[in-house]
Scaffold this motif. Sequence first.
Motif, mmCIF file in Angstrom:
data_model
loop_
_atom_site.group_PDB
_atom_site.id
_atom_site.type_symbol
_atom_site.label_atom_id
_atom_site.label_comp_id
_atom_site.label_asym_id
_atom_site.label_seq_id
_atom_site.Cartn_x
_atom_site.Cartn_y
_atom_site.Cartn_z
ATOM 1 N N SER A 72 0.856 -1.421 0.268
ATOM 2 C CA SER A 72 -0.025 0.535 -0.213
ATOM 3 C C SER A 72 0.949 1.155 0.271
ATOM 4 O O SER A 72 0.067 2.490 0.124
ATOM 5 C CB SER A 72 -0.663 -0.137 0.814
ATOM 6 O OG SER A 72 -0.102 -0.040 2.973
ATOM 7 N N GLY A 79 1.261 7.391 14.240
ATOM 8 C CA GLY A 79 0.177 7.043 13.107
ATOM 9 C C GLY A 79 -0.875 5.709 13.527
ATOM 10 O O GLY A 79 -0.403 5.570 14.535
ATOM 11 N N GLN A 98 -0.349 2.761 12.602
ATOM 12 C CA GLN A 98 0.265 0.992 12.232
ATOM 13 C C GLN A 98 1.586 1.096 13.306
ATOM 14 O O GLN A 98 1.483 -0.258 13.557
ATOM 15 C CB GLN A 98 1.465 1.296 11.066
ATOM 16 C CG GLN A 98 2.403 0.398 10.467
ATOM 17 C CD GLN A 98 1.673 -1.278 10.051
ATOM 18 O OE1 GLN A 98 0.125 -0.552 9.633
ATOM 19 N NE2 GLN A 98 1.641 -2.194 9.825
ATOM 20 N N LEU A 132 -0.604 -0.037 16.028
ATOM 21 C CA LEU A 132 -1.063 -1.085 16.609
ATOM 22 C C LEU A 132 0.070 -2.485 16.572
ATOM 23 O O LEU A 132 -0.123 -3.355 17.869
ATOM 24 C CB LEU A 132 -1.960 -1.661 14.976
ATOM 25 C CG LEU A 132 -3.195 -1.717 14.469
ATOM 26 C CD1 LEU A 132 -2.873 -1.491 12.721
ATOM 27 C CD2 LEU A 132 -3.990 -2.215 14.666
ATOM 28 N N GLN A 173 -12.052 -4.153 12.794
ATOM 29 C CA GLN A 173 -12.843 -2.245 12.046
ATOM 30 C C GLN A 173 -14.424 -2.780 12.316
ATOM 31 O O GLN A 173 -14.694 -3.482 11.369
ATOM 32 C CB GLN A 173 -12.073 -2.924 10.924
ATOM 33 C CG GLN A 173 -10.252 -2.832 11.109
ATOM 34 C CD GLN A 173 -9.795 -2.861 9.261
ATOM 35 O OE1 GLN A 173 -9.886 -2.589 9.047
ATOM 36 N NE2 GLN A 173 -8.963 -4.086 9.793
ATOM 37 N N ASN A 195 -11.672 -3.246 6.530
ATOM 38 C CA ASN A 195 -10.784 -2.979 5.698
ATOM 39 C C ASN A 195 -10.263 -4.780 5.747
ATOM 40 O O ASN A 195 -9.199 -5.348 6.730
ATOM 41 C CB ASN A 195 -8.954 -2.564 5.377
ATOM 42 C CG ASN A 195 -8.302 -2.713 4.158
ATOM 43 O OD1 ASN A 195 -8.364 -3.226 3.549
ATOM 44 N ND2 ASN A 195 -7.033 -2.004 4.560
ATOM 45 N N ASP A 252 -9.483 -1.284 15.416
ATOM 46 C CA ASP A 252 -8.667 -0.133 14.474
ATOM 47 C C ASP A 252 -10.215 0.551 13.879
ATOM 48 O O ASP A 252 -10.140 0.016 13.231
ATOM 49 C CB ASP A 252 -8.212 -0.830 13.890
ATOM 50 C CG ASP A 252 -6.917 -0.179 12.293
ATOM 51 O OD1 ASP A 252 -7.253 1.023 12.873
ATOM 52 O OD2 ASP A 252 -6.763 -0.752 12.080
ATOM 53 N N SER A 268 -6.154 7.158 13.800
ATOM 54 C CA SER A 268 -5.116 7.598 12.709
ATOM 55 C C SER A 268 -5.713 9.242 12.076
ATOM 56 O O SER A 268 -6.458 8.799 11.142
ATOM 57 C CB SER A 268 -4.427 6.504 12.508
ATOM 58 O OG SER A 268 -3.441 7.975 11.339
ATOM 59 N N ARG A 283 2.061 11.286 10.244
ATOM 60 C CA ARG A 283 2.151 9.800 11.023
ATOM 61 C C ARG A 283 1.509 10.270 12.491
ATOM 62 O O ARG A 283 2.458 10.221 13.357
ATOM 63 C CB ARG A 283 3.264 9.341 10.323
ATOM 64 C CG ARG A 283 3.581 8.716 9.666
ATOM 65 C CD ARG A 283 4.665 8.113 9.211
ATOM 66 N NE ARG A 283 3.621 6.035 9.981
ATOM 67 C CZ ARG A 283 2.826 5.995 9.336
ATOM 68 N NH1 ARG A 283 1.694 6.875 7.685
ATOM 69 N NH2 ARG A 283 1.765 5.054 10.023
ATOM 70 N N TYR A 305 -12.144 3.730 1.303
ATOM 71 C CA TYR A 305 -11.233 4.628 -0.180
ATOM 72 C C TYR A 305 -11.214 3.069 -1.599
ATOM 73 O O TYR A 305 -10.589 3.083 -2.007
ATOM 74 C CB TYR A 305 -10.153 5.031 -0.039
ATOM 75 C CG TYR A 305 -9.329 3.917 1.240
ATOM 76 C CD1 TYR A 305 -8.692 3.651 0.504
ATOM 77 C CD2 TYR A 305 -9.573 3.820 2.188
ATOM 78 C CE1 TYR A 305 -7.411 2.605 1.208
ATOM 79 C CE2 TYR A 305 -8.540 3.767 3.386
ATOM 80 C CZ TYR A 305 -7.710 2.905 2.891
ATOM 81 O OH TYR A 305 -6.496 2.308 2.908
HETATM 82 C C1 LIG Z 1 -6.932 -1.117 8.399
HETATM 83 C C2 LIG Z 1 -5.466 -0.191 8.548
HETATM 84 N N1 LIG Z 1 -5.186 -0.380 9.978
HETATM 85 C C3 LIG Z 1 -4.637 1.428 9.704
HETATM 86 C C4 LIG Z 1 -3.724 1.302 8.968
HETATM 87 C C5 LIG Z 1 -2.130 1.629 9.441
HETATM 88 O O1 LIG Z 1 -2.581 3.370 8.604
HETATM 89 P P1 LIG Z 1 -1.909 4.624 9.392
HETATM 90 O O2 LIG Z 1 -0.025 3.814 10.064
HETATM 91 O O3 LIG Z 1 -1.117 5.572 8.134
HETATM 92 O O4 LIG Z 1 -2.838 5.194 9.923
HETATM 93 C C6 LIG Z 1 -3.998 0.698 7.954
HETATM 94 C C7 LIG Z 1 -3.083 1.522 6.156
HETATM 95 O O5 LIG Z 1 -3.458 0.839 5.304
HETATM 96 C C8 LIG Z 1 -5.449 -0.036 7.882
HETATM 97 O O6 LIG Z 1 -5.631 0.185 6.542
#
Ligand SMILES: Cc1ncc(COP(=O)(O)O)c(C=O)c1O
Length: 496
Positions: free
Chosen positions: A108, A181, A183, A186, A251, A256, A284, A316, A326, A407
């Motif tokens: 991505s 951010g 990531q 998480l 989520q 996603n 998330d 985020s 971020r 998106y």
């Molecule tokens: C479901 C989901 N969580 C978390 C993220 C992490 O995004 P970021 O670190 O840019 O906030 C993404 C990025 O594609 C995502 O799709």
Amino acid sequence: MHERSSVGELADRLRAELNRYSPGEKLPSSRALVERFRVSPVTVSRALARLAAEGLLVTRPGAGAFRAAPRTGARTVGDTDWQEVALSADSSAELVPRSVDASGVLASLASPPAGVIEFNGGYLHPSLQPERAMGAALTRAGRRPGVWARPPVEGSAELREWFARGIGGAVTAADVLITAGGQSALTTALRALAPPGAPVLVESPTYPGMLAIARAAGLRPVPVPVDADGLKPALLADAFRASGARAVVCQPLFQNPTGAVLAPERRPEVLRIARDAGAFVIEDDFVRRLAHEDAGPLPPPLAAEDPDGVVVHVSSLTKATSPSFRVGALAARGPVLERLRAIQVVDTFFVPLPLQEAALELVGSPAWPRHLRAVSAELRHRRETMAGALRSGPGDLTLPHVPSGGYHLWVRLPDGTDESALVAGALRAGVAVAPGRPYFSAEPPAAQLRLSFAAVAGTGEITEGVRRLRTACEEVLRRPGTALLPAAGDGHTGPA
Ligand SMILES: Cc1ncc(COP(=O)(O)O)c(C=O)c1O
């Protein structure tokens, strides 16, 4: 043409011409390059900066750009084979595999080759990003007194307050940590909640970047299927019983990749099942700010309806701004917050204060609600264009669900399709799409693709991208023996 690609193209053309100049010789002036290549002065200066960074030219302010002298002395290339042993050999019984698979994350973040339509991007196209507002916010933040000081490790008090208000319920600033951010949030949450070797429940399908985090931390992702209403509660309960996991990642809003929203009656059930299992729910909430114009009122985050501290909430700003902005947040209540705080400070210290201050400037500016409204209208328009294009053609690409947020669309392929062959065929036809396989932690129930409509330049590219994808379907699906694998059994049920 967009700035990013024109910079790349100009840099390529200048690179090809450089050997016409002798080392130390002056290149044509920026103005001459602007006129000759019919690009903006910004494009010229970025292309020159790129070549300077490659060591091919030297720029001298006020004097111009000069071809760099060739490097003297051959670079000695030694033998790095020893590293293979060093990176893998270990006398202890390892629980955590030491190689890390970053492909799910890089997919991505990568830019597709020039001319290829980007249906696999995970962020807004630069034309949809609030570039001017972010720039102004960064400038104002840079002028704030003390902006380069060391911030509190949990993050700036005002920004924590802003995230807490956005989550709602009983969550206060004291429950929030600022992260780099989603990531990073998480990663901290998974490391905090499960030791290496432990199982962690994940939605199936789910975000491959999260699966990558889990695997890199030595965790064992255990899939729990998602349908159009989100996580299936009965299977969640079964999975907790069978695995003994102490955490599930979900989520609840515009999941996603399926786009599913956790149904109202399932929300308390998910919390109760986790609570009964003595487990945490890592929520998330990654695209709350990308709800489409027609989404209607959104359900609150699960964290807002969680009296017992079951939820560890992640949000985020990147998805609604830019992958470089971020700034995100972790929110949790109870002793777990101390564990999260400790891991975050050990791993990263803190998020740079100038960026935190810029985030505050941005979300407090009149441009922010305007930006969110514009993106929400544009994403709806793009979604309708993509869904319309997918539906008005042969039935190879079916859409089980069209979400009103996020998106991307999650597309079902005919049973037995070889996803990799189709993805490769699509790339040959000029469109980059994401295969469904990486979204599953175990065998997928069907062949699928994820198509993003946020990272392209506009609806023209969406229509053209779907046309190219159909060309690939024609080529790959209709040619016997290439893309249709032997049926893997009947009764496939799509996850969404
Ligand atoms: C479901 C989901 N969580 C978390 C993220 C992490 O995004 P970021 O670190 O840019 O906030 C993404 C990025 O594609 C995502 O799709």
